[in-house]
Design an enzyme around this catalytic site. Structure first.
Site, PDB file in Angstrom:
ATOM      1  N   GLU A  22      40.419 -44.990  52.893  1.00  0.00           N
ATOM      2  CA  GLU A  22      39.942 -44.795  54.273  1.00  0.00           C
ATOM      3  C   GLU A  22      38.693 -45.635  54.550  1.00  0.00           C
ATOM      4  O   GLU A  22      37.854 -45.763  53.668  1.00  0.00           O
ATOM      5  CB  GLU A  22      39.630 -43.308  54.481  1.00  0.00           C
ATOM      6  CG  GLU A  22      40.887 -42.452  54.420  1.00  0.00           C
ATOM      7  CD  GLU A  22      40.582 -40.959  54.475  1.00  0.00           C
ATOM      8  OE1 GLU A  22      39.434 -40.575  54.772  1.00  0.00           O
ATOM      9  OE2 GLU A  22      41.503 -40.185  54.202  1.00  0.00           O
TER      10      GLU A  22
ATOM     11  N   ARG B  26      47.900 -24.682  40.006  1.00  0.00           N
ATOM     12  CA  ARG B  26      47.723 -24.509  38.568  1.00  0.00           C
ATOM     13  C   ARG B  26      48.237 -23.147  38.085  1.00  0.00           C
ATOM     14  O   ARG B  26      48.745 -23.012  37.007  1.00  0.00           O
ATOM     15  CB  ARG B  26      46.261 -24.670  38.175  1.00  0.00           C
ATOM     16  CG  ARG B  26      45.898 -26.123  37.899  1.00  0.00           C
ATOM     17  CD  ARG B  26      44.418 -26.292  37.787  1.00  0.00           C
ATOM     18  NE  ARG B  26      43.739 -25.774  38.965  1.00  0.00           N
ATOM     19  CZ  ARG B  26      42.440 -25.880  39.202  1.00  0.00           C
ATOM     20  NH1 ARG B  26      41.676 -26.459  38.324  1.00  0.00           N
ATOM     21  NH2 ARG B  26      41.900 -25.400  40.299  1.00  0.00           N
TER      22      ARG B  26
ATOM     23  N   ARG C 277      43.644 -35.076  50.532  1.00  0.00           N
ATOM     24  CA  ARG C 277      43.055 -36.350  50.129  1.00  0.00           C
ATOM     25  C   ARG C 277      44.180 -37.353  49.916  1.00  0.00           C
ATOM     26  O   ARG C 277      45.212 -37.024  49.326  1.00  0.00           O
ATOM     27  CB  ARG C 277      42.273 -36.194  48.806  1.00  0.00           C
ATOM     28  CG  ARG C 277      40.926 -35.510  48.942  1.00  0.00           C
ATOM     29  CD  ARG C 277      39.919 -36.353  49.724  1.00  0.00           C
ATOM     30  NE  ARG C 277      38.622 -35.708  49.871  1.00  0.00           N
ATOM     31  CZ  ARG C 277      38.268 -34.915  50.882  1.00  0.00           C
ATOM     32  NH1 ARG C 277      39.120 -34.672  51.855  1.00  0.00           N
ATOM     33  NH2 ARG C 277      37.062 -34.384  50.947  1.00  0.00           N
TER      34      ARG C 277
ATOM     35  N   GLY D  82      40.876 -33.518  60.286  1.00  0.00           N
ATOM     36  CA  GLY D  82      41.164 -32.107  59.993  1.00  0.00           C
ATOM     37  C   GLY D  82      40.076 -31.142  60.439  1.00  0.00           C
ATOM     38  O   GLY D  82      40.336 -30.132  61.087  1.00  0.00           O
TER      39      GLY D  82
ATOM     40  N   HIS E 140      41.701 -38.914  59.709  1.00  0.00           N
ATOM     41  CA  HIS E 140      40.972 -37.875  58.961  1.00  0.00           C
ATOM     42  C   HIS E 140      40.163 -36.978  59.913  1.00  0.00           C
ATOM     43  O   HIS E 140      38.927 -36.992  59.890  1.00  0.00           O
ATOM     44  CB  HIS E 140      40.063 -38.513  57.902  1.00  0.00           C
ATOM     45  CG  HIS E 140      39.640 -37.543  56.843  1.00  0.00           C
ATOM     46  ND1 HIS E 140      39.377 -37.899  55.541  1.00  0.00           N
ATOM     47  CD2 HIS E 140      39.427 -36.193  56.882  1.00  0.00           C
ATOM     48  CE1 HIS E 140      39.014 -36.833  54.835  1.00  0.00           C
ATOM     49  NE2 HIS E 140      39.050 -35.780  55.644  1.00  0.00           N
TER      50      HIS E 140
ATOM     51  N   LEU F  71      47.342 -23.733  47.045  1.00  0.00           N
ATOM     52  CA  LEU F  71      47.218 -22.539  47.886  1.00  0.00           C
ATOM     53  C   LEU F  71      45.817 -21.943  47.752  1.00  0.00           C
ATOM     54  O   LEU F  71      45.628 -20.830  47.276  1.00  0.00           O
ATOM     55  CB  LEU F  71      48.294 -21.507  47.508  1.00  0.00           C
ATOM     56  CG  LEU F  71      48.564 -20.426  48.557  1.00  0.00           C
ATOM     57  CD1 LEU F  71      49.261 -20.993  49.781  1.00  0.00           C
ATOM     58  CD2 LEU F  71      49.393 -19.286  47.963  1.00  0.00           C
TER      59      LEU F  71
HETATM   60  C1  8YV Z   1      35.315 -34.244  56.270  1.00  0.00           C
HETATM   61  C2  8YV Z   1      36.772 -33.123  54.511  1.00  0.00           C
HETATM   62  O1  8YV Z   1      36.024 -35.200  56.952  1.00  0.00           O
HETATM   63  O2  8YV Z   1      35.771 -31.044  54.128  1.00  0.00           O
HETATM   64  C3  8YV Z   1      36.350 -31.991  53.650  1.00  0.00           C
HETATM   65  O3  8YV Z   1      36.645 -32.031  52.446  1.00  0.00           O
HETATM   66  O4  8YV Z   1      37.511 -33.953  54.127  1.00  0.00           O
HETATM   67  C4  8YV Z   1      36.314 -33.197  55.918  1.00  0.00           C
HETATM   68  O5  8YV Z   1      35.980 -31.984  56.428  1.00  0.00           O
HETATM   69  C5  8YV Z   1      34.500 -34.948  55.200  1.00  0.00           C
HETATM   70  O6  8YV Z   1      34.008 -34.110  54.268  1.00  0.00           O
HETATM   71  C6  8YV Z   1      33.257 -35.648  55.739  1.00  0.00           C
HETATM   72  O7  8YV Z   1      33.405 -36.452  56.742  1.00  0.00           O
END
Ligand code: 8YV
Length: 312
Positions: A254, A168, A225, A274, A272, A145
């Site tokens: 990946e 934690r 992750r 996000g 990936h 969180l």
């Molecule tokens: C990106 C990410 O895909 O911010 C992160 O931790 O996993 C993503 O925003 C990555 O950092 C780089 O491509």
């Protein structure tokens, strides 16, 4: 720079600095040997990994700019030991990743990609799409969180979901139910949303026992992750019906996604994405540049990671 990065970063840095492109060198070792004594800044993020060995080879290194909020690709302990500041890109991607997390959750529960495939295959002409599971009356457990976890929780509140979390420690500023044990939380919730950072501390935190606890109606969503989940255990759990389904934006290796997952219909798989909007990636790239520029202007880093605090 160890890997290609977005033009905004390259152009932003080349205005001020000499940029060496390690991946372009036919003999990387020779290039490193030549430039290592002069390198004062380095970039990481995504597939651009900065391990301890590379950090150790750069005696003048002062700062590592990580493109991404997660910096598990940087050996931050070695950097901290050497007095090298590591920066990441927090805040600018929080809402974007939270949006995607909710989109992936709904897509997984209501089987949106499966229904789309159904229509395209002409099967609607034969009979309606089967009824899906629901988000109604569900409880969600958030693993991690932090900033993004809280932005996801806020959205879940407006969806009427009951919210719990594991991390934690208990957080003073939230009223959500805290579980000191991940397995206990998994037993109590229907949806497990993973937003915890990667790295050795969280590796395979979500294992066979947690998936078993989540149960046959359980749904797993991972926007953090791939390393946080034991992917082999997840594949087995999905195949056996130990859990109902999963929505995954991240994977252990990946961009390689196990063929077993690709063959399954009870998973929604994303590459990936996000934070991957033009708006947010530009904001992240600019923050990488701004951190490096601020550092070499003598103004300190803008967003240092907790392991390399500034001022020291
Ligand atoms: C990106 C990410 O895909 O911010 C992160 O931790 O996993 C993503 O925003 C990555 O950092 C780089 O491509």
């Amino acid at each position: 720079m160890v890997r290609p990065m977005m033009p905004l970063i390259v152009e932003g840095l080349e205005k001020r600095f000499t940029l060496h492109r390690l991946w372009e060198a036919s003999d990387k070792d020779a290039l490193l040997a030549e430039i290592a004594p002069r390198v004062r800044g380095a970039l990481a993020g995504g597939a651009a990994v900065l391990d301890g060995a590379l950090i150790e080879r750069l005696p003048k290194l002062e700062i590592i700019g990580n493109f991404g909020v997660g910096y598990d690709g940087v050996d931050v302990r070695t950097a901290a030991g050497r007095g090298v500041v590591v920066t990441n890109t927090p805040d600018v991607l929080t809402e974007e990743v939270a949006d995607l997390a909710l989109g992936l959750l709904i897509a997984t529960v209501r089987q949106i990609p499966q229904a789309d495939r159904y229509l395209r295959a002409g099967r609607w002409l034969e009979k309606p799409y089967p009824l899906s599971p629901t988000l109604r009356d569900r409880t969600i457990g958030i693993l991690g969180l932090g900033r993004i976890g809280k932005a996801i929780a806020k959205r879940c509140e407006s969806f009427g979901l009951d919210i719990a979390y594991h991390g934690r420690s208990r957080q003073a500023d939230v009223a959500y139910r805290y579980f000191p044990s991940l397995v206990e939380m998994a037993k109590a919730v229907d949806i497990l949303m993973i937003v915890a950072p990667g790295g050795t501390e969280t590796r395979h935190l979500v294992d066979a026992a947690v998936l078993e606890a989540l149960g046959p109606q359980g749904i797993l969503v991972n926007v953090a992750r791939g390393s946080v989940v034991d992917e082999r255990a997840l594949i087995a759990a999905l195949a056996k019906g130990t859990i109902l389904s999963a929505g995954l934006d991240v994977f252990e290796d990946e961009p390689c996604v196990p063929a077993e997952l690709i063959a399954m219909d009870n998973v929604v798989l994303l590459p990936h994405i996000g934070s991957a909007s033009v708006h947010t990636r530009n904001a992240m790239g600019q923050l990488v540049v701004d951190n490096i520029v601020s550092w070499f202007d003598g103004k300190g880093p803008l967003t240092p990671v907790p392991e390399t605090p500034w001022p020291r």
